[in-house]
Motif scaffolding. Structure first.
Motif, mmCIF file in Angstrom:
data_model
loop_
_atom_site.group_PDB
_atom_site.id
_atom_site.type_symbol
_atom_site.label_atom_id
_atom_site.label_comp_id
_atom_site.label_asym_id
_atom_site.label_seq_id
_atom_site.Cartn_x
_atom_site.Cartn_y
_atom_site.Cartn_z
ATOM 1 N N PRO A 1 -10.026 -24.642 -4.991
ATOM 2 C CA PRO A 1 -10.439 -25.705 -4.059
ATOM 3 C C PRO A 1 -10.037 -27.100 -4.533
ATOM 4 C CG PRO A 1 -12.231 -24.164 -4.376
ATOM 5 C CD PRO A 1 -11.163 -23.800 -5.373
ATOM 6 N N GLU A 2 -10.017 -27.306 -5.835
ATOM 7 C CA GLU A 2 -9.655 -28.627 -6.362
ATOM 8 C C GLU A 2 -8.164 -28.917 -6.210
ATOM 9 O OE1 GLU A 2 -9.830 -31.163 -10.518
ATOM 10 O OE2 GLU A 2 -11.222 -29.500 -10.240
ATOM 11 N N ILE A 3 -7.330 -27.920 -6.449
ATOM 12 C CA ILE A 3 -5.890 -28.181 -6.401
ATOM 13 C C ILE A 3 -5.289 -27.937 -5.017
ATOM 14 C CG2 ILE A 3 -5.582 -27.775 -8.856
ATOM 15 C CD1 ILE A 3 -4.389 -25.050 -8.212
ATOM 16 N N LEU A 4 -5.992 -27.184 -4.157
ATOM 17 C CA LEU A 4 -5.470 -26.901 -2.817
ATOM 18 C C LEU A 4 -6.338 -27.495 -1.702
ATOM 19 C CD1 LEU A 4 -4.372 -23.188 -3.322
ATOM 20 C CD2 LEU A 4 -2.922 -25.221 -3.247
ATOM 21 N N GLY A 5 -7.365 -28.249 -2.065
ATOM 22 C CA GLY A 5 -8.255 -28.869 -1.077
ATOM 23 C C GLY A 5 -7.714 -30.211 -0.628
ATOM 24 N N PHE A 6 -6.712 -30.191 0.224
ATOM 25 C CA PHE A 6 -6.062 -31.418 0.680
ATOM 26 C C PHE A 6 -6.953 -32.177 1.654
ATOM 27 C CE2 PHE A 6 -2.613 -28.562 -0.460
ATOM 28 C CZ PHE A 6 -1.805 -29.389 -1.222
ATOM 29 N N ARG A 7 -6.874 -33.505 1.607
ATOM 30 C CA ARG A 7 -7.566 -34.348 2.576
ATOM 31 C C ARG A 7 -6.809 -34.280 3.899
ATOM 32 N NH1 ARG A 7 -7.189 -37.566 -1.920
ATOM 33 N NH2 ARG A 7 -9.127 -37.831 -3.044
ATOM 34 N N PRO A 8 -7.502 -34.493 5.013
ATOM 35 C CA PRO A 8 -6.798 -34.505 6.306
ATOM 36 C C PRO A 8 -5.696 -35.561 6.309
ATOM 37 C CG PRO A 8 -9.181 -34.475 6.637
ATOM 38 C CD PRO A 8 -8.949 -34.657 5.162
ATOM 39 N N LEU B 1 0.321 -30.985 -5.643
ATOM 40 C CA LEU B 1 -0.831 -30.416 -4.953
ATOM 41 C C LEU B 1 -1.900 -31.486 -4.738
ATOM 42 C CD1 LEU B 1 -1.016 -26.892 -6.604
ATOM 43 C CD2 LEU B 1 0.081 -27.587 -4.480
ATOM 44 N N ALA B 2 -3.044 -31.078 -4.241
ATOM 45 C CA ALA B 2 -4.097 -32.010 -3.829
ATOM 46 C C ALA B 2 -4.637 -32.856 -4.976
ATOM 47 C CB ALA B 2 -5.245 -31.244 -3.180
ATOM 48 N N ASP B 3 -4.526 -32.381 -6.207
ATOM 49 C CA ASP B 3 -5.032 -33.152 -7.345
ATOM 50 C C ASP B 3 -4.040 -34.208 -7.820
ATOM 51 O OD1 ASP B 3 -3.164 -31.442 -8.444
ATOM 52 O OD2 ASP B 3 -4.414 -30.879 -10.154
ATOM 53 N N GLY B 4 -2.862 -34.286 -7.173
ATOM 54 C CA GLY B 4 -1.872 -35.297 -7.505
ATOM 55 C C GLY B 4 -0.885 -34.888 -8.578
ATOM 56 N N GLN B 5 -1.069 -33.737 -9.204
ATOM 57 C CA GLN B 5 -0.172 -33.268 -10.263
ATOM 58 C C GLN B 5 0.940 -32.402 -9.689
ATOM 59 O OE1 GLN B 5 -1.995 -32.001 -14.144
ATOM 60 N NE2 GLN B 5 -3.779 -31.721 -12.806
ATOM 61 N N LEU B 6 2.024 -32.322 -10.443
ATOM 62 C CA LEU B 6 3.091 -31.392 -10.098
ATOM 63 C C LEU B 6 2.750 -30.025 -10.685
ATOM 64 C CD1 LEU B 6 6.437 -33.326 -10.580
ATOM 65 C CD2 LEU B 6 5.371 -32.604 -8.457
ATOM 66 N N TRP B 7 2.777 -29.006 -9.844
ATOM 67 C CA TRP B 7 2.553 -27.635 -10.258
ATOM 68 C C TRP B 7 3.826 -26.860 -9.955
ATOM 69 C CZ3 TRP B 7 -2.220 -25.689 -12.154
ATOM 70 C CH2 TRP B 7 -3.246 -26.635 -12.197
ATOM 71 N N TRP B 8 4.037 -25.763 -10.662
ATOM 72 C CA TRP B 8 5.266 -24.985 -10.522
ATOM 73 C C TRP B 8 4.960 -23.627 -9.918
ATOM 74 C CZ3 TRP B 8 10.048 -26.897 -11.618
ATOM 75 C CH2 TRP B 8 10.080 -28.119 -12.304
ATOM 76 N N LEU B 9 5.763 -23.278 -8.929
ATOM 77 C CA LEU B 9 5.685 -21.948 -8.340
ATOM 78 C C LEU B 9 6.813 -21.115 -8.913
ATOM 79 C CD1 LEU B 9 5.119 -22.969 -4.610
ATOM 80 C CD2 LEU B 9 3.399 -22.304 -6.293
ATOM 81 N N PRO B 10 6.558 -19.861 -9.235
ATOM 82 C CA PRO B 10 7.620 -19.015 -9.783
ATOM 83 C C PRO B 10 8.619 -18.640 -8.699
ATOM 84 C CG PRO B 10 5.670 -17.714 -9.412
ATOM 85 C CD PRO B 10 5.302 -19.139 -9.111
ATOM 86 N N GLN B 11 9.726 -18.090 -9.128
ATOM 87 C CA GLN B 11 10.728 -17.613 -8.191
ATOM 88 C C GLN B 11 10.143 -16.453 -7.397
ATOM 89 O OE1 GLN B 11 14.304 -16.338 -10.074
ATOM 90 N NE2 GLN B 11 15.351 -15.896 -8.162
ATOM 91 N N VAL B 12 10.366 -16.468 -6.110
ATOM 92 C CA VAL B 12 9.834 -15.417 -5.246
ATOM 93 C C VAL B 12 10.865 -14.313 -5.137
ATOM 94 C CG1 VAL B 12 9.033 -14.868 -2.924
ATOM 95 C CG2 VAL B 12 8.466 -17.063 -3.940
ATOM 96 N N SER B 13 10.468 -13.145 -5.549
ATOM 97 C CA SER B 13 11.325 -11.975 -5.385
ATOM 98 C C SER B 13 10.441 -10.803 -4.989
ATOM 99 C CB SER B 13 12.090 -11.657 -6.668
ATOM 100 O OG SER B 13 11.194 -11.331 -7.695
ATOM 101 N N ILE B 14 10.907 -10.084 -4.022
ATOM 102 C CA ILE B 14 10.136 -8.942 -3.546
ATOM 103 C C ILE B 14 10.657 -7.707 -4.252
ATOM 104 C CG2 ILE B 14 9.496 -7.619 -1.511
ATOM 105 C CD1 ILE B 14 10.242 -10.066 0.131
ATOM 106 N N ASP B 15 9.763 -7.060 -4.967
ATOM 107 C CA ASP B 15 10.147 -5.792 -5.576
ATOM 108 C C ASP B 15 8.991 -4.814 -5.435
ATOM 109 O OD1 ASP B 15 8.335 -6.729 -7.396
ATOM 110 O OD2 ASP B 15 9.702 -6.832 -9.067
ATOM 111 N N SER B 16 9.264 -3.594 -5.704
ATOM 112 C CA SER B 16 8.257 -2.558 -5.505
ATOM 113 C C SER B 16 7.117 -2.649 -6.520
ATOM 114 C CB SER B 16 8.910 -1.181 -5.569
ATOM 115 O OG SER B 16 9.528 -1.015 -6.828
ATOM 116 N N ASN B 17 7.278 -3.445 -7.561
ATOM 117 C CA ASN B 17 6.236 -3.565 -8.575
ATOM 118 C C ASN B 17 5.109 -4.507 -8.155
ATOM 119 O OD1 ASN B 17 7.662 -1.844 -10.248
ATOM 120 N ND2 ASN B 17 8.760 -3.520 -11.225
#
Length: 149
Positions: free
Chosen positions: A80-87, A20-36
């Motif tokens: 804003p810090e982790i998703l505020g990418f420079r142009p 992300l924008a802060d230069g660190q590796l961040w983890w996104l969880p597995q995407v699953s669509i459920d009714s919950n």
């Protein structure tokens, strides 16, 4: 700088890593669509059905924030810090590609769309005291109109 490891939730999932924008590796969880999780379902549907690129980017940003919030304890001041990418930052383009791949690869569970209940009759206004409020409002207006004459 925000420490990614300290912010991890107890149910943290190492599914997809992204810088992300802060230069660190961040983890996104597995995407699953459920009714919950109707919010996740709505955001994925919004990304897929966006009318234009600007709308798609906005929806992808919202989806990214929701996915990060599933894995991390983050306050609104952190995003804003982790998703505020420079142009021109290539990490931004990579994030968009990863989010689009997650959306396309998400198992699609069909959910019925909400349909308004047409058989239901409207409740009378008096039940909630609206008729009493309108009557008192009418009296106040009458008094003010008499004073102004």
């Amino acid at each position: 700088m925000i420490d990614e490891r300290i912010r991890r939730r107890a149910d943290f999932q190492q599914a997809t890593s992204i810088q992300l924008a802060d230069g660190q590796l961040w983890w996104l969880p597995q995407v699953s669509i459920d009714s919950n999780d109707p919010l996740l379902y709505s955001l994925i549907k919004a990304v897929v059905s966006a009318d234009n690129e600007r709308e798609r980017l906005r929806d992808e940003l919202a989806l990214t924030m929701v996915l990060l919030s599933h894995n991390y304890e983050l306050g609104s001041d952190v995003y804003p810090e982790i998703l505020g990418f420079r142009p021109g930052d290539p990490a931004r383009d990579e994030l968009h590609q990863v989010i689009r791949q997650l959306v396309v690869g998400a198992p699609q569970v069909t959910r019925p769309e909400l349909i308004p209940n047409l058989d239901r009759k409207p409740r009378p206004a008096g039940r909630w005291g609206f008729s009493a409020a309108s009557e008192s409002l009418r009296r106040v207006r009458t008094r003010w109109s008499l004073r102004s004459e």
